[in-house]
Every structure is written in structure tokens, then in C-alpha cells.
Design an enzyme around this catalytic site. Sequence first.
Site, PDB file in Angstrom:
ATOM      1  N   GLY A 137      28.315  37.896  32.508  1.00  0.00           N
ATOM      2  CA  GLY A 137      29.563  37.727  33.210  1.00  0.00           C
ATOM      3  C   GLY A 137      29.315  37.648  34.713  1.00  0.00           C
ATOM      4  N   VAL A 158      28.129  33.718  41.014  1.00  0.00           N
ATOM      5  CA  VAL A 158      26.765  33.421  41.450  1.00  0.00           C
ATOM      6  C   VAL A 158      26.153  34.618  42.186  1.00  0.00           C
ATOM      7  CG1 VAL A 158      27.570  32.390  43.620  1.00  0.00           C
ATOM      8  CG2 VAL A 158      25.303  31.788  42.735  1.00  0.00           C
ATOM      9  N   ALA A 199      21.587  44.615  40.122  1.00  0.00           N
ATOM     10  CA  ALA A 199      20.644  44.226  41.166  1.00  0.00           C
ATOM     11  C   ALA A 199      20.995  44.991  42.434  1.00  0.00           C
ATOM     12  CB  ALA A 199      20.709  42.728  41.416  1.00  0.00           C
ATOM     13  N   CYS A 203      28.837  36.573  44.439  1.00  0.00           N
ATOM     14  CA  CYS A 203      29.795  37.087  43.462  1.00  0.00           C
ATOM     15  C   CYS A 203      31.182  36.463  43.618  1.00  0.00           C
ATOM     16  CB  CYS A 203      29.891  38.612  43.528  1.00  0.00           C
ATOM     17  SG  CYS A 203      28.299  39.441  43.298  1.00  0.00           S
TER      18      CYS A 203
END
Length: 222
Positions: free
Chosen positions: A79, A82, A160, A176
Amino acid sequence: MSLHQRRCLLHNLELKPYTDALMWQRTLLGDRINDPSLEDILILLEHPPVYTLGQGASSEFLKFDHTNSIYEVHRVERGGEVTYHCPGQLVGYPILNLQRYRKDLHWYLRQLEEVLIRTLKAYGLQGERNPGFTGVWLEGRKVAAIGIKVSRWITMHGFALNVCPDMIGFERIVPCGITDKPVGSLAQWIPDITCLEVRSHVAQCFAEVFDVELVTDGAVNS
């Protein structure tokens, strides 16, 4: 005798190409769908520079033409929008059977955030959640992104944490898909911080939050 009811294998790797890690995750996921009794795994590693888009992500958040690009770009099954991975960013891929924990994806996302918030707390930093978004912020800057995929209650992909990456790569995207909130890295608060030292804190906080005994199965530089 362990006080924990669950064991989790820890693979602590250094730099691994994104596609290699992706195929590995898919294999581990498939193995556990076929045999749910297999042990859970936490993979910690770093990636060479790469951009990834979630399955429903919009390519408009890329500031370059991904069809004719010098940059490595992959659309994957997680989900989210980028994001950018590179050395200096610690990536965690938990392969967990949520039937052993709680069959609740919102709970799982909040637990991953909690792992990262506790990691920051170890450095005296106050990580925060941002209502309506997934991830962890530090003084208004997003320092950790989260994107997951769950099949038959088995997880893949993960989080991350920007420890000390070259932040230039983030300038080529809308991270995001969030236009009005900047990204940050822990090095902006702790200039000499390294991924190597942060790994141990992330592993310890993961073990606490998920109440597991981490069993090392792989070393840095492997």
C-alpha cells in the site's frame, strides 16, 4: 527458558538490491501461506538507490518520466504512494503471521509506528504520529514511511527509517504523496548517527513491541 511465547528470526543484512529483497520476501510469504507453522522473520537491510510505488500509487508524484528514466523504479504490491530507498536508510521487512498476534491491520500499522517511536526515544527524540497518515514524524518532518502487504494474515514489505541518507533523492518525488509536509532524517538531529548503531535499537524495540524473542540468523555484511 524464554519468557516470550514467540520466536522471530532476525536477518541483519547490509546492502541488498531491491529486486532481490522483493523476490526473497515473496518466497518467504509463499512458504508461510503453504505452512503457517513456519517461524516469523524480521529482515533489516539497506538498498541501493531505488524508487518504489504502491499498487495504487499515482505516477504524478514522480517528478521525472519513469518510462524513460536513469533511476530504478518499481511498482509493487504494498500500500501507499511513492517512496525512495537508498544507503543510510534502514529498511525493515517483517514477515509475520498476524494470527499469532492480532488479525487487525490498523493495529499492525500502529505497532510498526510504535517500534520506530521507541527507537527515536532511545536517542532522546520525540517521534510522533500524524492523524490521518501512516508513518512517524519528528518536529514536523516525516522520518519514517510504512507500507505493507498482507496475504492470509502473513505480512510483507514494512518500514523505512531515514537515518543518514542522501536526501537529494527525495527531491525527485512527492514522498508518500504528501505535498505539505517535508521529509527528514535522524542525522539532522544527530549528525554522526549511523544505520549500524540504529539497527540494534530497532531490533530491540521490535522485540519489545511484538513480544518476541529475536534469534539472529544472518549477520551484517552477509
